[in-house]
Write a protein that holds these residues in place. Structure first.
Motif, PDB file in Angstrom:
ATOM      1  N   THR A 484     -17.829 -29.905-108.110  1.00 29.96           N
ATOM      2  CA  THR A 484     -17.015 -30.060-109.323  1.00 29.96           C
ATOM      3  C   THR A 484     -16.229 -28.780-109.601  1.00 29.96           C
ATOM      4  OG1 THR A 484     -18.623 -31.607-110.250  1.00 29.96           O
ATOM      5  CG2 THR A 484     -17.059 -30.622-111.781  1.00 29.96           C
ATOM      6  N   VAL A 485     -16.926 -27.654-109.641  1.00 30.58           N
ATOM      7  CA  VAL A 485     -16.228 -26.372-109.764  1.00 30.58           C
ATOM      8  C   VAL A 485     -15.839 -25.944-108.351  1.00 30.58           C
ATOM      9  CG1 VAL A 485     -16.372 -23.975-110.535  1.00 30.58           C
ATOM     10  CG2 VAL A 485     -17.475 -25.765-111.868  1.00 30.58           C
ATOM     11  N   THR A 486     -14.703 -26.455-107.898  1.00 27.09           N
ATOM     12  CA  THR A 486     -14.182 -26.128-106.573  1.00 27.09           C
ATOM     13  C   THR A 486     -13.681 -24.685-106.561  1.00 27.09           C
ATOM     14  OG1 THR A 486     -11.987 -26.884-107.187  1.00 27.09           O
ATOM     15  CG2 THR A 486     -13.483 -28.525-106.225  1.00 27.09           C
ATOM     16  N   ASP A 487     -13.335 -24.191-105.369  1.00 24.93           N
ATOM     17  CA  ASP A 487     -12.817 -22.830-105.274  1.00 24.93           C
ATOM     18  C   ASP A 487     -11.577 -22.654-106.141  1.00 24.93           C
ATOM     19  OD1 ASP A 487     -14.826 -22.455-103.454  1.00 24.93           O
ATOM     20  OD2 ASP A 487     -13.523 -22.367-101.689  1.00 24.93           O
ATOM     21  N   ASP A 488     -10.675 -23.619-106.097  1.00 24.99           N
ATOM     22  CA  ASP A 488      -9.446 -23.523-106.893  1.00 24.99           C
ATOM     23  C   ASP A 488      -9.760 -23.532-108.386  1.00 24.99           C
ATOM     24  OD1 ASP A 488      -7.916 -23.419-104.616  1.00 24.99           O
ATOM     25  OD2 ASP A 488      -7.333 -25.534-104.663  1.00 24.99           O
ATOM     26  N   ARG A 489     -10.683 -24.379-108.785  1.00 19.12           N
ATOM     27  CA  ARG A 489     -11.043 -24.438-110.203  1.00 19.12           C
ATOM     28  C   ARG A 489     -11.747 -23.169-110.654  1.00 19.12           C
ATOM     29  NH1 ARG A 489     -13.130 -30.769-110.623  1.00 19.12           N
ATOM     30  NH2 ARG A 489     -11.047 -31.675-110.994  1.00 19.12           N
ATOM     31  N   LEU A 490     -12.611 -22.621-109.801  1.00 22.18           N
ATOM     32  CA  LEU A 490     -13.281 -21.377-110.161  1.00 22.18           C
ATOM     33  C   LEU A 490     -12.263 -20.267-110.371  1.00 22.18           C
ATOM     34  CD1 LEU A 490     -15.897 -19.775-110.564  1.00 22.18           C
ATOM     35  CD2 LEU A 490     -15.977 -19.415-108.077  1.00 22.18           C
ATOM     36  N   ALA A 491     -11.281 -20.186-109.485  1.00 29.23           N
ATOM     37  CA  ALA A 491     -10.240 -19.168-109.622  1.00 29.23           C
ATOM     38  C   ALA A 491      -9.460 -19.368-110.919  1.00 29.23           C
ATOM     39  CB  ALA A 491      -9.298 -19.214-108.422  1.00 29.23           C
ATOM     40  N   ALA A 492      -9.155 -20.618-111.249  1.00 25.10           N
ATOM     41  CA  ALA A 492      -8.418 -20.879-112.485  1.00 25.10           C
ATOM     42  C   ALA A 492      -9.245 -20.527-113.721  1.00 25.10           C
ATOM     43  CB  ALA A 492      -7.999 -22.351-112.534  1.00 25.10           C
ATOM     44  N   LEU A 493     -10.521 -20.881-113.706  1.00 25.06           N
ATOM     45  CA  LEU A 493     -11.383 -20.596-114.856  1.00 25.06           C
ATOM     46  C   LEU A 493     -11.497 -19.099-115.113  1.00 25.06           C
ATOM     47  CD1 LEU A 493     -14.263 -23.174-114.224  1.00 25.06           C
ATOM     48  CD2 LEU A 493     -12.557 -23.262-116.050  1.00 25.06           C
ATOM     49  N   LEU A 494     -11.507 -18.313-114.039  1.00 24.15           N
ATOM     50  CA  LEU A 494     -11.650 -16.867-114.189  1.00 24.15           C
ATOM     51  C   LEU A 494     -10.308 -16.142-114.141  1.00 24.15           C
ATOM     52  CD1 LEU A 494     -14.901 -16.166-112.128  1.00 24.15           C
ATOM     53  CD2 LEU A 494     -14.620 -16.408-114.605  1.00 24.15           C
ATOM     54  N   ASP A 495      -9.226 -16.923-114.080  1.00 30.01           N
ATOM     55  CA  ASP A 495      -7.874 -16.347-114.095  1.00 30.01           C
ATOM     56  C   ASP A 495      -7.744 -15.296-112.994  1.00 30.01           C
ATOM     57  OD1 ASP A 495      -5.267 -15.951-114.879  1.00 30.01           O
ATOM     58  OD2 ASP A 495      -5.764 -14.522-116.461  1.00 30.01           O
ATOM     59  N   ALA A 496      -8.062 -15.703-111.778  1.00 29.24           N
ATOM     60  CA  ALA A 496      -8.077 -14.761-110.664  1.00 29.24           C
ATOM     61  C   ALA A 496      -7.707 -15.473-109.373  1.00 29.24           C
ATOM     62  CB  ALA A 496      -9.459 -14.128-110.529  1.00 29.24           C
ATOM     63  N   ASP A 497      -7.301 -14.693-108.398  1.00 33.45           N
ATOM     64  CA  ASP A 497      -7.104 -15.193-107.052  1.00 33.45           C
ATOM     65  C   ASP A 497      -8.470 -15.359-106.394  1.00 33.45           C
ATOM     66  OD1 ASP A 497      -5.128 -15.431-104.613  1.00 33.45           O
ATOM     67  OD2 ASP A 497      -6.761 -14.120-103.968  1.00 33.45           O
ATOM     68  N   TYR A 498      -8.659 -16.452-105.624  1.00 30.87           N
ATOM     69  CA  TYR A 498      -9.984 -16.696-105.054  1.00 30.87           C
ATOM     70  C   TYR A 498     -10.391 -15.594-104.078  1.00 30.87           C
ATOM     71  CZ  TYR A 498     -14.107 -18.968-103.238  1.00 30.87           C
ATOM     72  OH  TYR A 498     -15.404 -19.236-102.893  1.00 30.87           O
ATOM     73  N   ASP A 499      -9.444 -15.030-103.346  1.00 36.01           N
ATOM     74  CA  ASP A 499      -9.788 -13.930-102.441  1.00 36.01           C
ATOM     75  C   ASP A 499     -10.323 -12.737-103.222  1.00 36.01           C
ATOM     76  OD1 ASP A 499      -9.060 -15.375-100.220  1.00 36.01           O
ATOM     77  OD2 ASP A 499      -7.053 -14.492-100.061  1.00 36.01           O
ATOM     78  N   ALA A 500      -9.768 -12.503-104.419  1.00 31.64           N
ATOM     79  CA  ALA A 500     -10.271 -11.411-105.259  1.00 31.64           C
ATOM     80  C   ALA A 500     -11.696 -11.701-105.708  1.00 31.64           C
ATOM     81  CB  ALA A 500      -9.359 -11.201-106.465  1.00 31.64           C
TER      82      ALA A 500
END
Length: 573
Positions: A484-500
């Protein structure tokens, strides 16, 4: 990057004082939760500290997601030097404490020193004068009190419900090395013995209360609503059976530890299966703000046993590993551990070890007696309270631990990637640190499924998973949000790039590793009782180190230097 807000509250038990300091730069670097706690612990706990001595420190914190109303966010983190593993350990617990903690207005709370008298420490929202509102209450009447009795006391005297309370039971006071800090009566900061740390400091309970509003951007992205909606509408079997839904599957693929790890399947599995647990479930259970509601309030009318759970790991430890095939008996052991304040996995495993030594597998009455003896350190329980690693030789048993922590389920002899994850985990043989097992069960998405045998191609995926889990523990987000909390969603929730975020997770894991290196941990500690049976284990371990940029002996290059966590302390400071 979105992060927690507020100062650090330091509570000095020796002096009975409280003070605050800003930690904005540290929050910006480490987000909150496990990351924040790890950075503080790395700087402030002496490398040579005694885990049960006053120089150890204990950290509690939440992350930015606790300011949201999104599902999977009813958790918080605790970190300290573990009396079980002798290394740095982070744990997190669900329930409802996290919102009350954030309501008090602090990003993190640091517990230092020790009290000669048994205390309850009450933390309230900062007053108009800006000074911390912390009360030190002597509670001699709560000595050796069970967890629910502690909750009852503060409901009566301070109008605080269990979700405001973090406490220890008798096991914590008696410094059982796998004692838990309990909250909401049945939720545990488990595994590594942080309850014993709190008990060693003379603290029976911490309470948190307030209505502070964090200065954080609450304009959450659309992904927050998507996560909440999918949690509410999911038809996952976990909503009915929690993690016990995997019990029979683990048995089928020979990944269910049984008879103190002598076997990997259990002929009595039907009696402790998810179906049996579901039959005892009498209402829904959840954590703060979560619509997934995967908890398991259970009751047996015939015996009167009522508890929350058991989850899969408890079913393994007190069921198959103990040779017990009746779910009601497992429920009873679960209830005792919650009331006495102990980790069910470590407790069940050390009890199973004793059952093996006495040829008493399946003796549920003896199991309950041993649980109580351990919590109060009575009779043989005094030795068993030290845990499997310290006690196994006396009972002629094999040492089924990694770094001193007893194994959880999802057996690495069948799921080899999970075996490697047990070995590399900085906190020891715990399944949720690397959480590799979902990739190796046949129920996963075919695009992610891996052959459970062998380690080819698995180290890169393990590194990424450990990093991601460190971020989830910093946010703080429940790991059952997987899918549910996919990589893209996690990045959006934390306002960050997933690589960061991957880089953040790697930095947290490396700080933990560097701390443990300074206490003597190296490659020799990253092993398994069955390492020789996993083809390519040594090569995979070396590949894992290389991917992290570590030395081949399992140490961080120049550990203690240049790790972006500030200055260092020693016990002599």
């Amino acid at each position: 990057m979105r992060h927690a807000q507020g100062p650090l509250l330091t509570i000095d038990l020796t002096e009975r004082t409280a003070s605050t300091e800003p930690i904005d730069d540290r929050l910006a670097s480490f987000v909150g939760g496990r990351g924040l706690n790890t950075s503080l612990a790395y700087d402030r706990i002496p490398f040579d500290a005694d885990p049960l001595g006053p120089e150890n420190r204990l950290y509690f914190s939440t992350g930015p997601m606790q300011y949201s109303t999104t599902s999977y966010t009813g958790r918080m983190a605790a970190t300290g030097l573990s009396p079980l593993t002798n290394g740095l350990l982070s744990s997190n617990a669900g329930g409802f404490l996290s919102r009350n903690f954030t309501g008090a207005g602090y990003a993190a709370v640091e517990i230092v020193g020790a009290s000669d008298d048994l205390l309850a420490v009450h933390v309230r929202e900062v007053g108009p004068d800006g000074e911390p509102d912390v009360t030190f209450e002597e509670v001699p009447d709560l000595e050796q009190a069970e967890v629910s009795a502690v909750s009852d006391r503060f409901a009566e005297t301070r109008d605080l419900e269990p979700e405001h309370v973090a406490c220890v039971g008798p096991a914590g006071e008696n410094e059982v090395r796998f004692a838990s800090v309990m909250t909401s009566d049945t939720r545990a900061f488990g595994r590594g013995g942080l309850g014993a740390v709190l008990g060693s400091k003379g603290v029976k309970a911490l309470t948190f209360d307030g209505d502070s509003e964090a200065e954080i951007d609450l304009d959450w992205p659309d992904e927050a609503g998507e996560v909440h909606r999918e949690a509410a509408t999911s038809d996952s079997i976990m909503k009915r059976q929690g993690t016990t839904s995997v019990t029979e599957l683990a048995n089928e693929v020979d990944a269910l530890p049984s008879y103190y790890f002598a076997e990997t399947s259990f002929e009595g599995v039907e009696g402790i299966s998810g179906d049996r647990v579901e039959e005892k479930k009498y209402k829904k259970g959840t954590c703060s703000q979560c619509a997934f509601a995967c908890k398991l309030p259970t009751r047996d009318e015939a015996t009167g046993v009522e508890t929350e759970g058991p989850e899969f790991e408890t079913v393994m430890a007190f069921g198959s590993n103990a040779g017990v095939d009746d779910v009601v008996d497992v429920m009873a052991a679960n209830e005792l551990c919650d009331e006495l304040g102990m980790d069910t996995i470590s407790c069940g495993d050390v009890v199973s070890m004793f059952l093996q030594s006495e040829d008493e597998f399946g003796n549920a009455e003896l199991v309950r007696s041993l649980v109580e003896q351990i919590a109060y350190r009575e009779g043989v329980g005094d030795k068993l309270a030290e845990g499997v690693h310290r006690a196994h030789a006396e009972f002629g048993a094999e040492d089924w631990t990694v770094k001193g922590m007893a194994f959880s389920g999802h057996d690495g002899r069948a799921l080899n990637g999970q075996g490697l994850a047990f070995a590399t985990a900085n906190r020891g043989a715990d399944h949720m640190y690397g959480e590799f097992y979902p990739y190796e069960y046949p129920l996963v998405d075919p695009d992610d499924a891996l052959d459970p045998q062998g380690l080819d191609g698995k180290p890169p995926k393990l590194v990424a998973k450990e990093n991601r889990n460190a971020v989830l523990d910093s946010a703080v987000i429940c790991k059952f949000s997987r899918g549910t909390v996919t990589d893209d969603r996690l990045a959006a929730l934390l306002d960050a790039d997933y690589d960061a975020l991957q880089s953040l997770g790697a930095r947290i894991v490396e700080l933990e590793r560097a701390f443990n290196n300074a206490r003597g941990f190296d490659r020799a500690d990253d092993t398994l009782p069955y390492a020789d049976a996993i083809e390519g284990f040594d090569d995979a371990l070396s590949e894992y180190y290389a991917l992290r940029g570590w030395n081949d002996d399992g140490t961080v290059p120049g550990h203690g230097d240049g790790l972006d966590a500030g200055s260092r302390a020693t016990a002599d400071d």
